[in-house]
Design a protein around this motif. Structure first.
Motif, PDB file in Angstrom:
ATOM      1  N   THR A  31      49.562  -9.804  53.706  1.00 27.67           N
ATOM      2  CA  THR A  31      49.074  -8.349  53.540  1.00 27.67           C
ATOM      3  C   THR A  31      50.213  -7.858  52.489  1.00 27.67           C
ATOM      4  O   THR A  31      49.558  -7.153  51.364  1.00 27.67           O
ATOM      5  CB  THR A  31      49.634  -7.565  54.861  1.00 27.67           C
ATOM      6  OG1 THR A  31      48.666  -8.072  55.856  1.00 27.67           O
ATOM      7  CG2 THR A  31      49.275  -6.118  54.530  1.00 27.67           C
ATOM      8  N   LEU A  35      48.761  -6.486  48.766  1.00 26.22           N
ATOM      9  CA  LEU A  35      49.245  -5.232  47.934  1.00 26.22           C
ATOM     10  C   LEU A  35      50.012  -5.543  46.748  1.00 26.22           C
ATOM     11  O   LEU A  35      49.476  -4.868  45.569  1.00 26.22           O
ATOM     12  CB  LEU A  35      50.300  -4.576  48.813  1.00 26.22           C
ATOM     13  CG  LEU A  35      49.972  -3.593  49.966  1.00 26.22           C
ATOM     14  CD1 LEU A  35      51.165  -3.256  50.882  1.00 26.22           C
ATOM     15  CD2 LEU A  35      49.089  -2.558  49.550  1.00 26.22           C
ATOM     16  N   ASN A  36      50.607  -6.571  46.518  1.00 26.39           N
ATOM     17  CA  ASN A  36      51.486  -6.849  45.150  1.00 26.39           C
ATOM     18  C   ASN A  36      50.138  -7.014  44.168  1.00 26.39           C
ATOM     19  O   ASN A  36      50.203  -6.712  43.133  1.00 26.39           O
ATOM     20  CB  ASN A  36      52.236  -7.890  45.260  1.00 26.39           C
ATOM     21  CG  ASN A  36      53.484  -7.930  44.250  1.00 26.39           C
ATOM     22  OD1 ASN A  36      52.863  -8.531  43.241  1.00 26.39           O
ATOM     23  ND2 ASN A  36      54.393  -7.521  44.630  1.00 26.39           N
ATOM     24  N   GLN A 115      58.895  -5.020  46.671  1.00 28.95           N
ATOM     25  CA  GLN A 115      57.579  -5.882  47.550  1.00 28.95           C
ATOM     26  C   GLN A 115      57.938  -7.267  47.578  1.00 28.95           C
ATOM     27  O   GLN A 115      57.966  -7.943  48.635  1.00 28.95           O
ATOM     28  CB  GLN A 115      56.321  -5.686  46.933  1.00 28.95           C
ATOM     29  CG  GLN A 115      55.868  -4.266  47.203  1.00 28.95           C
ATOM     30  CD  GLN A 115      54.571  -3.998  46.645  1.00 28.95           C
ATOM     31  OE1 GLN A 115      53.838  -4.875  46.052  1.00 28.95           O
ATOM     32  NE2 GLN A 115      53.843  -2.930  47.039  1.00 28.95           N
ATOM     33  N   GLU A 139      55.152   0.728  52.048  1.00 24.14           N
ATOM     34  CA  GLU A 139      54.661   0.106  50.771  1.00 24.14           C
ATOM     35  C   GLU A 139      52.964   0.211  50.498  1.00 24.14           C
ATOM     36  O   GLU A 139      52.731   0.304  49.520  1.00 24.14           O
ATOM     37  CB  GLU A 139      54.804  -1.474  51.045  1.00 24.14           C
ATOM     38  CG  GLU A 139      56.533  -1.829  50.735  1.00 24.14           C
ATOM     39  CD  GLU A 139      57.040  -1.269  49.492  1.00 24.14           C
ATOM     40  OE1 GLU A 139      56.418  -1.353  48.408  1.00 24.14           O
ATOM     41  OE2 GLU A 139      58.099  -0.890  49.566  1.00 24.14           O
ATOM     42  N   LYS A 140      52.327   0.270  51.592  1.00 26.01           N
ATOM     43  CA  LYS A 140      50.861   0.510  51.651  1.00 26.01           C
ATOM     44  C   LYS A 140      50.600   1.731  50.831  1.00 26.01           C
ATOM     45  O   LYS A 140      49.740   2.159  49.921  1.00 26.01           O
ATOM     46  CB  LYS A 140      49.954   0.452  52.783  1.00 26.01           C
ATOM     47  CG  LYS A 140      49.757  -0.968  52.947  1.00 26.01           C
ATOM     48  CD  LYS A 140      48.817  -0.880  54.433  1.00 26.01           C
ATOM     49  CE  LYS A 140      48.713  -2.418  55.071  1.00 26.01           C
ATOM     50  NZ  LYS A 140      48.055  -2.278  56.468  1.00 26.01           N
ATOM     51  N   THR A 143      51.899   2.338  47.191  1.00 24.21           N
ATOM     52  CA  THR A 143      51.256   1.463  46.364  1.00 24.21           C
ATOM     53  C   THR A 143      49.645   2.189  46.087  1.00 24.21           C
ATOM     54  O   THR A 143      49.241   2.353  44.966  1.00 24.21           O
ATOM     55  CB  THR A 143      50.841  -0.130  46.947  1.00 24.21           C
ATOM     56  OG1 THR A 143      52.035  -0.687  46.975  1.00 24.21           O
ATOM     57  CG2 THR A 143      50.027  -0.949  46.014  1.00 24.21           C
ATOM     58  N   THR A 144      49.093   2.634  47.331  1.00 23.10           N
ATOM     59  CA  THR A 144      48.013   3.465  47.223  1.00 23.10           C
ATOM     60  C   THR A 144      48.097   4.527  46.128  1.00 23.10           C
ATOM     61  O   THR A 144      47.246   4.832  45.325  1.00 23.10           O
ATOM     62  CB  THR A 144      47.401   3.961  48.466  1.00 23.10           C
ATOM     63  OG1 THR A 144      47.262   2.615  49.160  1.00 23.10           O
ATOM     64  CG2 THR A 144      46.134   4.615  48.390  1.00 23.10           C
TER      65      THR A 144
END
Length: 193
Positions: A31, A35-36, A115, A139-140, A143-144
C-alpha cells in the motif's frame, strides 16, 4: 496428553498468527509503495514543466509591467484596459506557479523520505499494526492532498500560460502604440561585479 494437545494447539495458533501478521505487514508495504509511486508520478509531471518557457514568460511579464507602469499614464480604452488586466492576472499566476512548484517539489521530497522510512519500519516490523494503520491513513491523506494541489497548480499554469500568450500580443500592441512602434529594448549589464 491434554497438556500436549493444548500446547500444540497454542503453538499452531501462534504460528498461524505470525504468518498472518507478516502478510499484513507485506500488504501495508505494498500500500505504501503504491502511494509512493503515485506521488513520484506527480513529481515527475511537475518536473517536466517547461521551466525555460516559464522563466521567459515571467521575465517578459516583469519588463513589460515595469514599462507600462513607467510610461503609460494616459487614459486607456476599455479593450486595452481589459487586455492589460488579463496580462497582469496571468503574469501573477505564472509567478505564483513558479514559487508554488518549488514548494510542492520540496514537500514531495519530504514525503518521499517519510514514506521510505515508514516502509523500512514496516519491513522490520518495528511498528504495531494499529499504529501502522494510523500512519498509513495519514500518509494517504497527505499524498492525496499533495497530488490534488499539484494537479490544480498544473491546470492553473497551463491556463495562465495560454491567457498570457493571448494577452501578450495585445499588450505589445499597446506598448508599440505608445512607444513609436517599438517594443522596449532590454539592456543587461554585462560587467560582472
Amino acid at each position: 496428553m491434554r497438556v500436549f494437545g493444548y500446547t500444540l494447539l497454542v503453538l499452531t495458533l501462534c504460528l498461524l498468527q505470525s504468518c498472518s501478521r507478516t502478510d499484513l505487514y507485506n500488504q501495508k508495504t505494498k500500500t505504501l509503495d503504491s502511494l509512493n509511486g503515485a506521488l513520484n508520478l506527480k513529481v515527475k509531471e511537475l518536473q517536466k514543466t517547461d521551466t525555460a518557457l516559464l522563466q521567459r514568460c515571467i521575465l517578459r511579464y516583469n519588463y513589460y509591467r515595469q514599462f507600462v507602469k513607467q510610461n503609460i499614464n494616459d487614459t486607456l480604452t476599455k479593450t486595452e484596459a481589459d487586455n492589460l488586466q488579463r496580462f497582469y492576472e496571468s503574469g501573477n499566476n505564472l509567478e505564483a506557479f513558479w514559487s508554488n512548484r518549488f514548494a510542492l517539489l520540496g514537500r514531495a521530497a519530504l514525503m518521499n523520505g517519510q514514506q521510505n522510512k515508514l516502509s523500512d519500519d514496516i519491513k522490520s516490523e518495528l511498528v504495531d499494526l494499529p499504529e501502522l494503520e494510523k500512519f498509513i491513513e495519514r500518509e494517504k491523506a497527505a499524498t492525496t492532498q499533495l497530488i490534488d494541489l499539484a494537479a490544480s497548480q498544473q491546470k492553473s499554469y497551463y491556463t495562465a500560460l495560454e491567457e498570457f500568450k493571448n494577452a501578450l500580443r495585445e499588450v505589445e500592441n499597446l506598448i508599440r502604440a505608445r512607444n513609436k512602434g517599438e517594443l522596449p529594448t532590454i539592456v543587461r549589464d554585462t560587467l560582472a561585479l
